[in-house]
Design an enzyme around this catalytic site. Sequence first.
Site, short mmCIF file in Angstrom:
data_model
loop_
_atom_site.label_atom_id
_atom_site.label_comp_id
_atom_site.label_asym_id
_atom_site.label_seq_id
_atom_site.Cartn_x
_atom_site.Cartn_y
_atom_site.Cartn_z
N LYS A 277 28.00 37.32 45.96
CA LYS A 277 29.32 38.14 45.62
C LYS A 277 30.34 39.09 44.83
O LYS A 277 30.12 39.79 45.25
CB LYS A 277 30.25 37.55 46.61
N VAL A 278 30.52 38.22 43.71
CA VAL A 278 31.37 38.77 42.85
C VAL A 278 30.51 38.29 41.28
O VAL A 278 29.58 37.37 40.50
CB VAL A 278 32.33 38.16 42.14
#
Length: 344
Positions: free
Chosen positions: A339-340
């Site tokens: 996600k990051v």
Amino acid sequence: MTTKMRSEIAEQPAALRATLDALLPRIDEVKTLGEQTRQLLFIARGTSDNAAVYGRYLVEAHTGRLATLAAPSIATTYRRKLDLNGVLAVALSQSGRTEEIVETLAWAKDCGARTVAITNGGPQSPLAEAADLALCTLAGEEKAVPATKTYTTQLAALAVLGLGLGADVDRGDLRRVPDEVEKLVGEPGDLAEIVEGLADKPGVVVSGRGLVFSTALELALKLKEACYLHAMGLSYADLLHGPIAVVDEDTPAILVAAGEGPTLPGTISLAERVVGAGAAAYGVGGGDGLASAANASLRGPDLPEWVAPLGLIVPGQLLTEALARRLGIDPDAPRGLNKVTQTD
């Protein structure tokens, strides 16, 4: 079993309504910053970079300001200082925690720019805290790795940014977006037919131009991320300058267009050329004209061109999710993705 990605696609109308309710009252804050600047610099990576492409076209086409996409490595790797006086630097990060983007926004401020953050990470995220003005989207937590609702709410924030910078458009169009997205979630068009058409293909070309170029780039990225296709996102102007040669019976084209606007006739002509050459052309949006020229098509929103990208990506998201499942891939957690993403 319903995937997280499919559930989050369906959450987009509510996420868009909440984001617009929060951000439309802040147009005057954008206007105040805009009056201190003359051009824009967008700072982003990945999906957020595709959103920034929409922002660039919106600003240049409807506010008369020059807008460019930043190369973060100038700040983080080359560490060069530029004269950014008169520049409004707009950084986009869904999490608000991507170090490269936070660092580049701080660099832009140090170089003289006024700064805006667009993030779903909240006002306490590092990116929001680094900016003069934070436009925080309200997509809620996104659990599937491929971005869906965080992307469309970024586009909504960019549309608000454009309004604050004096875009010559009807802001009422923006309020119609959530309802149009809801219709597309329920009735996307020839989804099953296009899934089957792509299921045995190693690659695909995704093309659009102008304001919807961002949609072509984002759909290509999603097909790469979640379906492992060799998907190439191109402006159709660039496609016609040579890469059209890769479109054949093994490499179909997905052509994206708003239902109106100056790029629609060229998109229809390209579909006719692709089909005439014996390849498959699948339309996304473009009204009856593109649907008639293509082998099969996904519906687009009944929205003017300036906000059409907020809806056009939705049938593409549905296509990605369905194709991934058809290929036996879990669209919620494709290989190699987080996600990051932190860039060295």
